[in-house]
Scaffold this active site. Structure first.
Site, PDB file in Angstrom:
ATOM      1  N   CYS A 137      18.839  53.545 -35.217  1.00  0.00           N
ATOM      2  CA  CYS A 137      18.639  54.962 -34.886  1.00  0.00           C
ATOM      3  C   CYS A 137      17.668  55.070 -33.716  1.00  0.00           C
ATOM      4  O   CYS A 137      17.723  56.023 -32.942  1.00  0.00           O
ATOM      5  CB  CYS A 137      18.126  55.720 -36.096  1.00  0.00           C
ATOM      6  SG  CYS A 137      16.728  54.918 -36.877  1.00  0.00           S
ATOM      7  N   GLY A 144      24.160  65.304 -41.427  1.00  0.00           N
ATOM      8  CA  GLY A 144      23.047  66.215 -41.716  1.00  0.00           C
ATOM      9  C   GLY A 144      23.462  67.676 -41.607  1.00  0.00           C
ATOM     10  O   GLY A 144      23.025  68.521 -42.388  1.00  0.00           O
ATOM     11  N   GLY A 168      21.399  59.302 -41.736  1.00  0.00           N
ATOM     12  CA  GLY A 168      22.712  59.061 -41.148  1.00  0.00           C
ATOM     13  C   GLY A 168      22.896  59.889 -39.891  1.00  0.00           C
ATOM     14  O   GLY A 168      21.921  60.239 -39.222  1.00  0.00           O
ATOM     15  N   SER A 169      24.141  60.216 -39.609  1.00  0.00           N
ATOM     16  CA  SER A 169      24.457  60.906 -38.359  1.00  0.00           C
ATOM     17  C   SER A 169      24.051  62.378 -38.402  1.00  0.00           C
ATOM     18  O   SER A 169      23.909  62.970 -39.482  1.00  0.00           O
ATOM     19  CB  SER A 169      25.959  60.800 -38.102  1.00  0.00           C
ATOM     20  OG  SER A 169      26.652  61.343 -39.211  1.00  0.00           O
ATOM     21  N   GLU A 195      16.837  62.282 -41.900  1.00  0.00           N
ATOM     22  CA  GLU A 195      16.562  61.250 -40.887  1.00  0.00           C
ATOM     23  C   GLU A 195      17.883  60.986 -40.187  1.00  0.00           C
ATOM     24  O   GLU A 195      18.669  60.158 -40.621  1.00  0.00           O
ATOM     25  CB  GLU A 195      16.047  59.965 -41.561  1.00  0.00           C
ATOM     26  CG  GLU A 195      14.742  60.112 -42.319  1.00  0.00           C
ATOM     27  CD  GLU A 195      13.523  60.120 -41.405  1.00  0.00           C
ATOM     28  OE1 GLU A 195      13.668  59.917 -40.183  1.00  0.00           O
ATOM     29  OE2 GLU A 195      12.410  60.344 -41.931  1.00  0.00           O
TER      30      GLU A 195
HETATM   31  P1  NAD Z   1      27.005  58.403 -41.467  1.00  0.00           P
HETATM   32  O1  NAD Z   1      26.470  59.771 -41.212  1.00  0.00           O
HETATM   33  O2  NAD Z   1      28.443  58.161 -41.215  1.00  0.00           O
HETATM   34  O3  NAD Z   1      26.758  58.010 -43.009  1.00  0.00           O
HETATM   35  C1  NAD Z   1      25.467  57.965 -43.556  1.00  0.00           C
HETATM   36  C2  NAD Z   1      25.538  58.192 -45.040  1.00  0.00           C
HETATM   37  O4  NAD Z   1      25.914  59.545 -45.290  1.00  0.00           O
HETATM   38  C3  NAD Z   1      26.570  57.330 -45.759  1.00  0.00           C
HETATM   39  O5  NAD Z   1      26.044  56.939 -47.002  1.00  0.00           O
HETATM   40  C4  NAD Z   1      27.734  58.287 -45.952  1.00  0.00           C
HETATM   41  O6  NAD Z   1      28.577  57.975 -47.033  1.00  0.00           O
HETATM   42  C5  NAD Z   1      27.005  59.587 -46.197  1.00  0.00           C
HETATM   43  N1  NAD Z   1      27.762  60.807 -45.905  1.00  0.00           N
HETATM   44  C6  NAD Z   1      28.576  61.038 -44.855  1.00  0.00           C
HETATM   45  N2  NAD Z   1      29.057  62.295 -44.906  1.00  0.00           N
HETATM   46  C7  NAD Z   1      28.533  62.866 -46.008  1.00  0.00           C
HETATM   47  C8  NAD Z   1      28.667  64.152 -46.616  1.00  0.00           C
HETATM   48  N3  NAD Z   1      29.446  65.095 -46.091  1.00  0.00           N
HETATM   49  N4  NAD Z   1      27.979  64.394 -47.757  1.00  0.00           N
HETATM   50  C9  NAD Z   1      27.186  63.453 -48.289  1.00  0.00           C
HETATM   51  N5  NAD Z   1      27.035  62.220 -47.772  1.00  0.00           N
HETATM   52  C10 NAD Z   1      27.706  61.926 -46.649  1.00  0.00           C
HETATM   53  O7  NAD Z   1      26.100  57.376 -40.637  1.00  0.00           O
HETATM   54  P2  NAD Z   1      26.266  55.801 -40.428  1.00  0.00           P
HETATM   55  O8  NAD Z   1      27.414  55.540 -39.499  1.00  0.00           O
HETATM   56  O9  NAD Z   1      26.233  55.087 -41.735  1.00  0.00           O
HETATM   57  O10 NAD Z   1      24.888  55.447 -39.686  1.00  0.00           O
HETATM   58  C11 NAD Z   1      24.673  55.627 -38.329  1.00  0.00           C
HETATM   59  C12 NAD Z   1      23.965  56.937 -38.062  1.00  0.00           C
HETATM   60  O11 NAD Z   1      22.780  57.051 -38.845  1.00  0.00           O
HETATM   61  C13 NAD Z   1      23.478  57.049 -36.621  1.00  0.00           C
HETATM   62  O12 NAD Z   1      23.661  58.366 -36.165  1.00  0.00           O
HETATM   63  C14 NAD Z   1      22.003  56.695 -36.718  1.00  0.00           C
HETATM   64  O13 NAD Z   1      21.235  57.179 -35.655  1.00  0.00           O
HETATM   65  C15 NAD Z   1      21.650  57.328 -38.015  1.00  0.00           C
HETATM   66  N6  NAD Z   1      20.451  56.743 -38.600  1.00  0.00           N
HETATM   67  C16 NAD Z   1      19.293  57.455 -38.574  1.00  0.00           C
HETATM   68  C17 NAD Z   1      18.115  56.903 -39.074  1.00  0.00           C
HETATM   69  C18 NAD Z   1      16.825  57.650 -39.025  1.00  0.00           C
HETATM   70  O14 NAD Z   1      15.893  57.215 -39.695  1.00  0.00           O
HETATM   71  N7  NAD Z   1      16.693  58.727 -38.270  1.00  0.00           N
HETATM   72  C19 NAD Z   1      18.139  55.622 -39.646  1.00  0.00           C
HETATM   73  C20 NAD Z   1      19.340  54.928 -39.673  1.00  0.00           C
HETATM   74  C21 NAD Z   1      20.493  55.499 -39.148  1.00  0.00           C
END
Ligand code: NAD
Length: 507
Positions: free
Chosen positions: A298, A247, A242-243, A264
């Site tokens: 991503c 992380g 995720g974002s 990731e």
């Molecule tokens: P996001 O960070 O909003 O959410 C991702 C996941 O994390 C969701 O399941 C969410 O519920 C969970 N989450 C959020 N905050 C959390 C916390 N405090 N504790 C535990 N879990 C939590 O991201 P998004 O909007 O779903 O996706 C887009 C982002 O993901 C972009 O930044 C993109 O670059 C990144 N991404 C990275 C990869 C990679 O492989 N590097 C792949 C896909 C997406």
């Protein structure tokens, strides 16, 4: 579309989602506050009930119990479960891909590609099950053998993002299962239906091969559900996609309990276009990488670093290609750019374009909203923006189709621009000069550095992931499996003596 026509269309999409779930064998869950929406119209597909912290606790408990026996099943036997999953994915590829389109807004070809990626990684994992190799080393002591053995880790928590709703799960789960781990998956709250479908297929595969279905658990909900996984000491490895923001919250909490993290996170990917580049090929690669998936990968190309001598010509060609891009309903044939995931993504894109203008940028084309299917669906034309410098805005990841164009004079400067952001996921160079290509591969600080292709569209055979704020994790192919196992170093004495290492005499 008028309001009522849109509502009627949303109802049709909801019925279709239910039919697809039914075809995939998933039970339609009890309605609740977790709303599965479709970005195609912005309407609700299905309301679901989110899991509570107590549900997550119980799911981790079941996964931990299942681990005790799963870890003792030989790895090539564990692979039977993944083999059956792959067969079910092949049989249901079209239905699952359509559900991905409905829930994440991907065009058909990309949705099918995402499911294909799941099948590919299953095949990789099946082969891997006979290749979980440990090394042996010469011992310095006579009659001794020194070696490494790899052992299952335990429960793997998988937190995934909306934009690869099923492939990232498969990358983690196929490998974790052959490695002898059990999995608790918390998908994005934006894509709960595709998650339900995958969970159903895996459970079915387990039943059909006589494996314990409890090796896989699904927990649904928002960040609070994810946090329950983050903080639980029974979760040996937390794989979080995720974002960077997410992380930054998750990593220190897992570290505080001495758990392992595989991160990731976001990227801010650049491509350098050198004077020798095949511009025809470069334009094709750039447009797919920048505008594909409506800029919501991503690995999406967000920064183009063009040599000053070809920059104008390149921008002209790109602008012409952008004007031809069909934006629209991803269920329709011929559409190449589907919707943004939601209003927040659209607002982020608009805000970035206003800032670009304030920072001296020139919007060459795109950026405008196309109201196709009602007021709650967010379709945009991908934007091409020339920037005078790598400003703070350009150094941020805006998760939308904006490509910033910068210029350079010498390659060192271009590589410095490539590296001059906090993220380190993907990068590429278009050049026909081998010296430049090699200099770029050695100089890019990213986890992925490509030559004469764009930044997106990785194959599963390679290790996938990025450096710096992208988190340092590696998933999928190569030796990424090592993240899902623990290593033991074994010294075996088959002599009748007890010599000590370093020649130490004791007593
Ligand atoms: P996001 O960070 O909003 O959410 C991702 C996941 O994390 C969701 O399941 C969410 O519920 C969970 N989450 C959020 N905050 C959390 C916390 N405090 N504790 C535990 N879990 C939590 O991201 P998004 O909007 O779903 O996706 C887009 C982002 O993901 C972009 O930044 C993109 O670059 C990144 N991404 C990275 C990869 C990679 O492989 N590097 C792949 C896909 C997406």
């Amino acid at each position: 579309m008028t309001h009522t026509v849109t509502e009627h269309f949303s109802e049709q999409l909801s019925l279709r989602a239910r039919a697809l779930l039914h075809g995939l064998g998933a039970e339609v869950p009890a309605p609740g506050t977790l709303l599965a929406r479709t970005p195609i119209s912005g309407g609700v597909l299905l309301p679901l009930t989110p899991d509570t912290p107590a549900d997550v606790d119980a799911a981790i408990g079941r996964a931990a119990t299942a681990f005790e026996s799963w870890r003792t099943v030989p790895a090539p036997v564990r692979a039977a479960l993944v083999r059956r999953l792959a067969a079910l994915l092949v049989a249901h590829q079209d239905e699952l891909a359509e559900l991905v389109t409905l829930e994440a807004g991907k065009i058909g070809a990309e949705a099918l590609g995402e499911v294909q990626e799941m099948i590919d990684v299953c095949e990789f994992a099946i082969g891997l099950s006979r290749q979980l190799y440990g090394a042996t080393m010469p011992s310095e002591r006579p009659g001794h053998r020194l070696m490494e053995t790899w052992h299952p880790l335990g429960v793997v928590g998988v937190i995934s993002a909306f934009n690869f709703p099923v492939a990232v799960w498969a990358w983690n789960t196929a490998i974790a299962l052959v490695c002898g781990d059990t999995v608790v998956w918390k998908p994005s709250e934006t894509t709960p239906l595709t998650a339900l479908a995958c969970h159903t297929l895996l459970r079915r595969a387990a039943r059909e091969v006589g494996a314990d279905p409890q090796v896989h658990q699904l927990v649904q909900g928002d960040a609070t559900v994810g946090e329950a996984l983050v903080d639980d000491p029974r979760v040996a490895l937390l794989s979080a996609t995720g974002s960077v923001r997410m992380g930054g919250i998750v990593a220190p909490r897992v570290a505080a309990r001495f758990g392992r993290c595989l991160l990731e996170l976001g990227g801010n990917n650049a491509a350098i276009v050198a004077p020798s580049a095949d511009l025809e090929l470069a334009v094709r690669g750039i447009v797919f990488a920048a505008a594909g998936t409506a800029g919501q990968r991503c690995t999406t190309l967000r920064r183009l670093i063009a040599h000053r001598s070809i920059a104008d010509q390149l921008v002209e060609r790109l602008s012409a290609a952008y004007s031809q891009l069909p934006v629209g309903n991803p269920l329709d044939d011929g559409v190449l750019v589907g919707p943004l995931v939601d209003e927040r993504a659209y607002t982020a894109m608009r805000t970035a374009l206003v800032r670009a203008n304030d920072e001296g940028g020139e919007i060459v084309c795109g950026g405008e909203r196309v109201e196709l299917i009602g007021a709650e669906a967010y379709y945009v034309r991908p934007a091409l923006v020339r920037m005078p410098a790598q400003t703070e805005l350009v150094r941020e990841e805006t998760f939308a189709p904006i490509l910033y164009v910068l210029t350079y004079d010498d390659l060192d400067e271009a590589i410095a621009l490539n590296n001059g952001v906090t993220q380190g996921l993907s990068s590429s160079i278009f050049t026909l000069d081998q010296r430049e290509a090699e200099q770029f591969i050695a100089g890019s600080d990213c986890g992925i550095a490509n030559v004469n292709i764009g930044t997106s569209g990785a194959e599963i055979g390679g290790a996938f992931g990025g450096e710096k704020n992208t988190g340092g994790g590696r998933e999928s192919g190569s030796d990424s499996w090592k993240a899902y196992m623990r290593r033991a170093t074994n010294t075996i004495n088959y002599s009748t003596e007890l010599p000590l290492a370093q020649g130490i005499h004791f007593g």
